[in-house]
Design a protein around this motif. Structure first.
Motif, short mmCIF file in Angstrom:
data_model
loop_
_atom_site.label_atom_id
_atom_site.label_comp_id
_atom_site.label_asym_id
_atom_site.label_seq_id
_atom_site.Cartn_x
_atom_site.Cartn_y
_atom_site.Cartn_z
N PRO A 126 41.89 57.72 32.24
CA PRO A 126 41.56 56.43 32.85
C PRO A 126 40.07 56.11 32.82
N SER A 127 39.21 57.12 32.80
CA SER A 127 37.77 56.86 32.82
C SER A 127 37.29 56.18 31.54
N THR A 128 38.00 56.40 30.44
CA THR A 128 37.63 55.79 29.17
C THR A 128 38.69 54.82 28.65
N ASP A 129 39.79 54.66 29.38
CA ASP A 129 40.91 53.81 28.96
C ASP A 129 41.33 54.18 27.54
N LEU A 197 41.16 38.93 39.09
CA LEU A 197 41.49 40.35 39.13
C LEU A 197 41.66 40.79 37.68
N VAL A 198 40.96 41.85 37.30
CA VAL A 198 40.88 42.24 35.89
C VAL A 198 41.40 43.67 35.72
N ALA A 199 42.19 43.86 34.67
CA ALA A 199 42.70 45.18 34.29
C ALA A 199 42.48 45.36 32.79
N PRO A 200 42.42 46.61 32.31
CA PRO A 200 42.29 46.80 30.86
C PRO A 200 43.48 46.19 30.12
N GLN A 219 49.71 31.47 38.36
CA GLN A 219 49.34 31.40 36.95
C GLN A 219 49.64 32.73 36.26
N PRO A 220 50.07 32.69 35.00
CA PRO A 220 50.31 33.93 34.27
C PRO A 220 48.98 34.59 33.92
N PRO A 221 48.98 35.90 33.71
CA PRO A 221 47.74 36.54 33.28
C PRO A 221 47.37 36.10 31.86
N MET A 222 46.10 36.23 31.53
CA MET A 222 45.62 35.85 30.21
C MET A 222 44.79 36.99 29.62
N ARG A 223 44.67 36.97 28.32
CA ARG A 223 43.85 37.96 27.61
C ARG A 223 42.42 37.43 27.50
N ARG A 224 41.47 38.35 27.71
CA ARG A 224 40.06 37.99 27.52
C ARG A 224 39.39 39.08 26.70
N ASP A 225 38.75 38.69 25.61
CA ASP A 225 38.01 39.62 24.76
C ASP A 225 36.51 39.43 24.99
N SER A 226 35.80 40.54 25.03
CA SER A 226 34.35 40.50 25.20
C SER A 226 33.75 41.67 24.43
N PRO A 227 32.43 41.69 24.25
CA PRO A 227 31.80 42.83 23.56
C PRO A 227 32.09 44.16 24.26
N ALA A 228 32.34 44.12 25.56
CA ALA A 228 32.59 45.36 26.31
C ALA A 228 34.02 45.84 26.17
N GLY A 229 34.93 44.98 25.70
CA GLY A 229 36.33 45.38 25.58
C GLY A 229 37.25 44.20 25.78
N SER A 230 38.54 44.49 25.80
CA SER A 230 39.57 43.47 26.00
C SER A 230 40.29 43.72 27.31
N TYR A 231 40.65 42.63 28.00
CA TYR A 231 41.15 42.76 29.36
C TYR A 231 42.33 41.82 29.60
N THR A 232 43.14 42.18 30.59
CA THR A 232 44.15 41.30 31.15
C THR A 232 43.57 40.72 32.43
N VAL A 233 43.54 39.38 32.51
CA VAL A 233 42.88 38.71 33.63
C VAL A 233 43.91 37.90 34.42
N TYR A 234 43.98 38.18 35.71
CA TYR A 234 44.81 37.40 36.64
C TYR A 234 43.88 36.42 37.34
N ARG A 235 44.12 35.14 37.15
CA ARG A 235 43.20 34.12 37.64
C ARG A 235 43.59 33.58 39.01
N ASP A 236 42.58 33.08 39.71
CA ASP A 236 42.76 32.39 40.99
C ASP A 236 43.56 33.25 41.99
N VAL A 237 43.20 34.52 42.09
CA VAL A 237 43.87 35.45 43.00
C VAL A 237 43.15 35.45 44.35
N PRO A 238 43.84 35.18 45.45
CA PRO A 238 43.19 35.23 46.77
C PRO A 238 42.63 36.63 47.05
#
Length: 253
Positions: A126-129, A197-200, A219-238
């Motif tokens: 988990p430390s390096t995914d 809320l962000v997960a690998p 809202q459904p989660p969405m994929r986000r790519d960045s130079p640091a990696g790719s993530y699953t993003v849950y938007r507008d989470v209280p």
């Protein structure tokens, strides 16, 4: 995704976690703290036409990669008059999050089986995914077999002693790994300013944990790519929903 959004209910085999049955959820009106209610589950066209004839305005919001979102600003009284059989729930996301068991309890409740054997086995770090090739499964952790098909499983200290394992799916295996590691922390992070809320990527929140967060935001989660990696993003989470889920996954409250 349909399960997370509340449109379907599924049943899994308790030993393998393979999907065995599914059904469409009933007609459900989700009430949030705003003036808008969302329609999830089974809303056939004939019922929607009936609602519009009864003066209920329904707005359809298209979205990429997910079913259209239907909302209404009608009051509960108006909805009950036109659709008396609909189920009404208030803020189901945070309500579900509050009653979910800790992930550690879920792991303890999984049935045990003989530890899978294979020529090639990887262990999740988990430390390096990352999945790392290992020679054996003689230590506590999350594993997968490689080859024509894959089996994901975890081994607790009790499992290592008894020669058993607990079959999981990939999401559960990954989120269980920090619990089984010394000083491990949940794979998720939360950004209060943008309420994300962000997960690998490849490690979506498992099962009802994912549904709780998705229902809380609508809202459904969405994929986000960045130079640091790719993530699953849950938007507008209280913030409260994010805190409850973080604690359930083993984070400090």
């Amino acid at each position: 995704m349909l399960e997370g959004l509340g449109h379907i209910e599924i049943v899994r085999d308790p030993l393998t976690l393979e999907l065995t049955h599914w059904e469409t959820s009933p007609s459900i009106v989700v009430v949030s703290g705003e003036q808008t209610s969302e329609l999830i589950g089974h809303w056939p066209r004939v019922l929607l036409r009936q609602m519009r004839r009864g003066g209920i305005a329904i707005t359809t919001h298209g979205r990429d990669g997910a079913p259209a979102r239907r909302t209404t600003t009608a009051s509960l009284e108006e909805l009950r008059q036109v659709v008396p059989g609909a189920t009404v729930v208030s803020e189901p996301g945070i309500g579900l999050a509050r009653v979910l068991p800790a992930l550690r309890q879920v792991l303890a409740a999984l049935p045990t089986t003989s530890a899978p054997s294979a020529l090639v086995i990887d262990r999740y770090e988990p430390s390096t995914d990352a999945w790392v090739r290992v020679a054996s499964t003689d230590t506590v952790g999350s594993y997968r077999t490689s080859g024509y098909s894959r089996t994901y499983f975890v081994r607790t200290a009790t499992d290592v002693e008894s020669g058993t394992a607990r079959i999981t799916n990939v999401a559960l295996a990954k989120h269980a790994a920090p619990l089984l590691a010394p000083h491990g922390r949940p794979l998720i992070s939360y950004h209060p300013n943008d309420r994300e809320l962000v997960a690998p990527l490849g490690a979506p929140l498992p099962g009802m944990y994912g549904r709780a967060v998705t229902l809380a935001s609508g809202q459904p989660p969405m994929r986000r790519d960045s130079p640091a990696g790719s993530y699953t993003v849950y938007r507008d989470v209280p913030a409260e929903a994010a805190a409850v889920i973080y604690s359930a996954l083993g984070g400090a409250s």
